[in-house]
Scaffold this active site. Sequence first.
Site, short mmCIF file in Angstrom:
data_model
loop_
_atom_site.label_atom_id
_atom_site.label_comp_id
_atom_site.label_asym_id
_atom_site.label_seq_id
_atom_site.Cartn_x
_atom_site.Cartn_y
_atom_site.Cartn_z
CB CYS A 83 -0.98 0.01 1.18
SG CYS A 83 -0.25 -0.45 2.76
CG HIS B 265 -0.77 4.31 4.14
ND1 HIS B 265 -1.56 4.06 5.24
CD2 HIS B 265 -0.33 3.08 3.71
CE1 HIS B 265 -1.59 2.75 5.47
NE2 HIS B 265 -0.86 2.14 4.56
#
Lengths: 350, 350, 350, 350
Positions: free
Chosen positions: C150, C243
């Site tokens: 990710c 993120h």
Amino acid sequence: MKEDTVKVAVIGATGAVGQRFVQLLANHPWFRISALAASERSTGKTYTEACNWVLETPMPEEVRGMPVVPAEPNVDADVVFSALPAELARELEPKFAGAGYPVFSNASAFRYEKDVPLVITEVNPDHMQMVELQKRSRGWKGFIVTNANCSTTHLTLALKPLHDAFGLDAVFVATMQAVSGAGYPGVPSMDILGNVIPYIGKEEWKLETEPLKILGSFDGERVRSAGFSISAHANRVPVKDGHTEVVSVRLKTKASPKEIERALREFKGEPQALGLPSAPSRPVVVMGEPDRPQPRFDLMVENGMATVVGRIRECPILDYKFVLLGHNTIRGAAGGSILNAELAFAKGLL
Amino acid sequence: MKEDTVKVAVIGATGAVGQRFVQLLANHPWFRISALAASERSTGKTYTEACNWVLETPMPEEVRGMPVVPAEPNVDADVVFSALPAELARELEPKFAGAGYPVFSNASAFRYEKDVPLVITEVNPDHMQMVELQKRSRGWKGFIVTNANCSTTHLTLALKPLHDAFGLDAVFVATMQAVSGAGYPGVPSMDILGNVIPYIGKEEWKLETEPLKILGSFDGERVRSAGFSISAHANRVPVKDGHTEVVSVRLKTKASPKEIERALREFKGEPQALGLPSAPSRPVVVMGEPDRPQPRFDLMVENGMATVVGRIRECPILDYKFVLLGHNTIRGAAGGSILNAELAFAKGLL
Amino acid sequence: MKEDTVKVAVIGATGAVGQRFVQLLANHPWFRISALAASERSTGKTYTEACNWVLETPMPEEVRGMPVVPAEPNVDADVVFSALPAELARELEPKFAGAGYPVFSNASAFRYEKDVPLVITEVNPDHMQMVELQKRSRGWKGFIVTNANCSTTHLTLALKPLHDAFGLDAVFVATMQAVSGAGYPGVPSMDILGNVIPYIGKEEWKLETEPLKILGSFDGERVRSAGFSISAHANRVPVKDGHTEVVSVRLKTKASPKEIERALREFKGEPQALGLPSAPSRPVVVMGEPDRPQPRFDLMVENGMATVVGRIRECPILDYKFVLLGHNTIRGAAGGSILNAELAFAKGLL
Amino acid sequence: MKEDTVKVAVIGATGAVGQRFVQLLANHPWFRISALAASERSTGKTYTEACNWVLETPMPEEVRGMPVVPAEPNVDADVVFSALPAELARELEPKFAGAGYPVFSNASAFRYEKDVPLVITEVNPDHMQMVELQKRSRGWKGFIVTNANCSTTHLTLALKPLHDAFGLDAVFVATMQAVSGAGYPGVPSMDILGNVIPYIGKEEWKLETEPLKILGSFDGERVRSAGFSISAHANRVPVKDGHTEVVSVRLKTKASPKEIERALREFKGEPQALGLPSAPSRPVVVMGEPDRPQPRFDLMVENGMATVVGRIRECPILDYKFVLLGHNTIRGAAGGSILNAELAFAKGLL
């Protein structure tokens, strides 16, 4: 038994509640940790190796190198503290009690048994006598004394002085409980970051049931329920430690706000009279600020051993309402159990 | 007034509630934003320049370049939405109403006046008629219609079907309210990160007072209070949007759980009958899961315009208890006010 | 294969990433979920029964009643999406590939194998050709295509246009990663409420390794590493999704800030050229505000399929620094894998 | 001046940093709070009345009833601690210094002036001598000594032993800073709950500038900059107290990881040699656990007066990387300033 010789074992020592027992027992003036027991997976390791320490203060020096032993009724100890989960407690605690150990348990497994005392030291120290009954009826050489659920403990501490002075008729409580109440790993962060979970399994039942046994009267044979109604709403909130509870009460005898406040403020019990080492000087602390207590500020009042009450005011439906806060893993778990053991020791039950 | 010609102004357009009005009014099928008014500090700037946009969706294209105008009763608009703070609302809303504007206000300033309707469209649409009285008594050409406090709105939406079907006798409510309810900048992060604040100024009074007016009956001259008791505990929790409320109710007519649930599930009101553009198809949504509703999952049910109810069960003190959740700045603020305006428009009051 | 006949199975369908696959595949214009596979514990249950749904949008209607089947290479599907944990993926994915299924995997198990493409559609679509090599070398009828970690995905999307235009020489990245990146139950709330954890197992290694393969050149036989240096600091923060990464880069060819920004802004790849259904119109979105991107506002830009870049400015040590944000479970996991499958389908590889 | 006679005033005493000064000065062995000064709004009130106390420990008894006095250079004190915001500091601190008070300031207003020492006691105690220059050049009877920005303080404490032993060539730092760093009310909860803000005004400039002055050499006339490069990324995260910083460094002299660690571990400075009352026994504490330091566990190491370093490892771009954590309002603000005053006192500068 000499004071300096009370050897205590913690069973389930590597879990979150077990760690709190270890933290509170380190440097205890009467008790000395002689054994740390846990599941087979941990056996043979040192406590440091076996334990993912989750408390903010460092692991006490004295236990770091201790070997973790199996949770079997041959541990080198005078007293056993049980931090086991309920299912394991149901299986293992009787073995320890049967073998002669006094077991002070934080588990719910035996709390509701007729011959097992469910004790909050300031509220029903006399229930401790129930262990004689228990030994007879079960043929055990030792016994089990349980403490209350974390949210129950603080609610009941605040209710006790009101019940004594004015008689309780009905109690409404809504809780906002910290994640540490669910142990470790406990509540996944994805579930609770920025969220409220309006449900905690069995918690409402415990809140509606336990205070009636604890506040009930023990006649030497059995406990007569305190005989009032409790309605609970239990909620989980994104707070790490500290259960906040909003409470409304209906009293049998009418009282003024000042009388309510005085009853709470002046409340003392046997632990205070006996000067037990873990006893808070004030079991119930009353705050006057309009927006207190709050976990952020008031969690460690009396070292986390008191119930902090604030915002006492009239209730349009019942008689009075207030807010309470208590530390869920200190007074509400390990600390409550240790205080029970101190009381038993002071009364010569050990 | 033709549908496509309803020009609306937002007063207090740069604050958090004002932004929500702007967001919800962009692309509205009936209303078109014709003016954005704010304090002197913002006047002369474009909305983009004047506004620290705090909503998660981007500022609507159509308002970005609009000039911010003074909050004076000469704005180019058929209808005024007020997102003013209470003190400013008390001063400015009468000027707009006096000058002939229909004012739909989210402020609390006039909510409790005898001749000012406090309206939740599904609950008391008939109270809207009170504006005629208001115009007469105050000599205004326009009028003020208020919506309820955010936590009141959702409580009252859930109470309405129960009150209609079974009669309410007593209501206990404890809230866990989101920080967005305090506006922007509102609650300092230092106060609420990992904390619960068991106090919100005036909130308990609003929760104990407003539902009685809203659920009261209007006989053309005055509102007769709904005449039951409410006790509220208001708490702030670290949640961004969405007020969770735990509720216990005592009913005048006994009812089975199924009847309770059906009354909530089947509830509809005028907005649904009239097909108002912002009306939720179900004003009260009932969930069956044991741990719902939760802000994380259920906040945007019906686009944030419904009250979501769950955990209907018996209450040991009153009759039933349940949990409810509602969006505090959509249905609980700007969205409620817009729905009021839609109702007024549909009824020919504009 | 007709577009309307691409039947897809999700393996590991009940976990957090599996759920995201299901959510994104519901209503997909090309793909139709034909099978949901999970561990034995879930087999025989409906998806609703087997799955603790953790996503904010409701479980799609169409999958609620679907039976969960065993994760065995006889599922009724043309394509398999793997949301398995790494260890299980290592065991099961070859069975599916061997049996002829094209497997699009979010697991890290095979990412670093020489003959397994690690693909971000806008960055290295040509690496997809590696599957021919893979089939040959392994004797499989099907194949495995992996997507990146990710945090790597979003970093690499932002690096690609810079590498193409100016040549990368060194990249420094520090991440602040959301808890959903650890799956469910994942990060215990006790660990992360109000805390930062400056460590995520293997994450720094992935960040320092994967971009070099993805940005490397494939000559038909093997990938030549992109050949620059990356230093990563990975941190977990109390954010649910999204993120954030702060990045500094040293370039081989000097460039002005405007050139940097233009390269990022104008970047397009094959998915955009081919109009793939899940392709963002802009794979990299550049923001000009001084304090953006932020998870709260910018997470769902381009439906969570873009990397959002902001604060482009000079770096006193390397050449430029900037901030990037990306959705970790959409573009950074399931969405990235689905886009890979769309590309494979469009290129006739299925 | 006898030890027991050092009377200290806190200017800006009601703000968040002022409160921290008051908390740390209560029961100080050398200093006694003799005056609490604040803005006109507070003047005439007691400290309890004037102050919205935001710290977790209770307001010290001894200051509760003290009158708040105007911030004018006639306070009854030997030393002045300034917790003023920068703009006010710029105006008021010279008045106090001019009138003969030694001023120890936490404000940034004069930090960058050529004749004002910017001191971290373990790093550049000799810069304190600069006050003689300052008094001469400005004609003041007193002087101003400043401490560093909160994030700078901890970075510089960790850099000092490396710079001394190996020479710094380049430093990369990315911070994850607590909300208390922004004072009170500071960061709105709506902005930071579940979010990361990748921007803090002027913070990166401070991080890139202040260490060079602090680590520079003072030849009696001026400070020569330490002469290496720093690149900073500053971020705000939802943590209440404690700044976490990830750091990469390039050294002039190559060193092994063990040498790096030893340099950090063994670092001591004048405060330790002199046994200053607020001095940590170890200014830099090195942890070996793979996932530490963390704010939750390590914030109060050495009473919040140390910088805690962990995860020392090689950096693929520069030479080494590590994580550091420090208390931003203790060592990073009030505590740093108090330690400066203790050093000045011990050296006879007061």
